[in-house]
Motif scaffolding. Sequence first.
Motif, PDB file in Angstrom:
ATOM      1  N   ARG A 127       0.806  -1.217   0.000  1.00 26.37           N
ATOM      2  CA  ARG A 127       0.000   0.000   0.000  1.00 26.37           C
ATOM      3  C   ARG A 127       0.844   1.273   0.000  1.00 26.37           C
ATOM      4  O   ARG A 127       0.845   2.025   0.962  1.00 26.37           O
ATOM      5  N   PHE A 128       1.581   1.494  -1.074  1.00 24.85           N
ATOM      6  CA  PHE A 128       2.309   2.743  -1.279  1.00 24.85           C
ATOM      7  C   PHE A 128       1.633   3.506  -2.396  1.00 24.85           C
ATOM      8  O   PHE A 128       1.131   2.911  -3.335  1.00 24.85           O
ATOM      9  N   SER A 129       1.656   4.803  -2.305  1.00 23.29           N
ATOM     10  CA  SER A 129       1.127   5.587  -3.411  1.00 23.29           C
ATOM     11  C   SER A 129       2.289   6.113  -4.246  1.00 23.29           C
ATOM     12  O   SER A 129       3.387   6.315  -3.729  1.00 23.29           O
ATOM     13  N   SER A 155       4.302  18.880  -6.264  1.00 24.06           N
ATOM     14  CA  SER A 155       3.955  17.578  -5.703  1.00 24.06           C
ATOM     15  C   SER A 155       2.693  17.760  -4.859  1.00 24.06           C
ATOM     16  O   SER A 155       2.568  18.750  -4.125  1.00 24.06           O
ATOM     17  N   ILE A 156       1.765  16.816  -4.984  1.00 21.49           N
ATOM     18  CA  ILE A 156       0.524  16.910  -4.211  1.00 21.49           C
ATOM     19  C   ILE A 156       0.256  15.572  -3.525  1.00 21.49           C
ATOM     20  O   ILE A 156       0.768  14.530  -3.930  1.00 21.49           O
ATOM     21  N   GLY A 157      -0.569  15.616  -2.503  1.00 19.60           N
ATOM     22  CA  GLY A 157      -0.964  14.414  -1.782  1.00 19.60           C
ATOM     23  C   GLY A 157      -2.289  13.874  -2.280  1.00 19.60           C
ATOM     24  O   GLY A 157      -2.996  14.525  -3.071  1.00 19.60           O
ATOM     25  N   LEU A 158      -2.633  12.701  -1.815  1.00 17.93           N
ATOM     26  CA  LEU A 158      -3.890  12.063  -2.243  1.00 17.93           C
ATOM     27  C   LEU A 158      -5.109  12.919  -1.929  1.00 17.93           C
ATOM     28  O   LEU A 158      -6.070  12.928  -2.687  1.00 17.93           O
ATOM     29  N   GLY A 159      -5.070  13.651  -0.824  1.00 17.11           N
ATOM     30  CA  GLY A 159      -6.201  14.487  -0.441  1.00 17.11           C
ATOM     31  C   GLY A 159      -6.412  15.698  -1.328  1.00 17.11           C
ATOM     32  O   GLY A 159      -7.456  16.344  -1.267  1.00 17.11           O
TER      33      GLY A 159
END
Length: 179
Positions: A127-129, A155-159
């Motif tokens: 479970r790595f993004s 760079s952005i996060g999943l949220g």
Amino acid sequence: MRMPRPRPLRSRALLSALLVVSLFCPLCRQRTEEDIILDTIDSLARLAEKQDLEAIMARFMEDFTDFEGRDKNGLRLLLSSYFDGRTGIVAHRLGYRMIDIDAGRAALETEVALSSGGAEVLRRLVRFSPDIYRLRIDLAKVGEEWLIGHAEWASIGLGELFPESLGELKKIFPLIWAD
């Protein structure tokens, strides 16, 4: 009482042909400028996977600048250092938002998931993004091609993903999410 006459075979065949054409009509639609721009972005992702620096640079205008003031030569150096020592680069274009498209100019935001080396396989197993970036790209039509004149990325996060990007990411990395 009179029996209804069966329809002639020819009119049934014509009706069937019209039905088939209407079902496939969306596939036959003419490509829009938006389609061509997205193809340009997708081709850049494929070229990055091949690490074809010269073909990538051909997609940028001579007077290109980025958000940190790099020119086309500076971008070449940045990409060259990114490619150096990396193997198995995989780029997935996720969602996008067309900001503007008018008279040979266009702007869009798109999100891209990047992996390299064995990370692509590893990320599918655990479970790595992936590394995710949002890009804002300004393009100009030169002849029949869309070339990039300016770019910004972060760079952005999943949220922070566009909702449509999250759906695409779930398809690419199904084991990251347990629905």
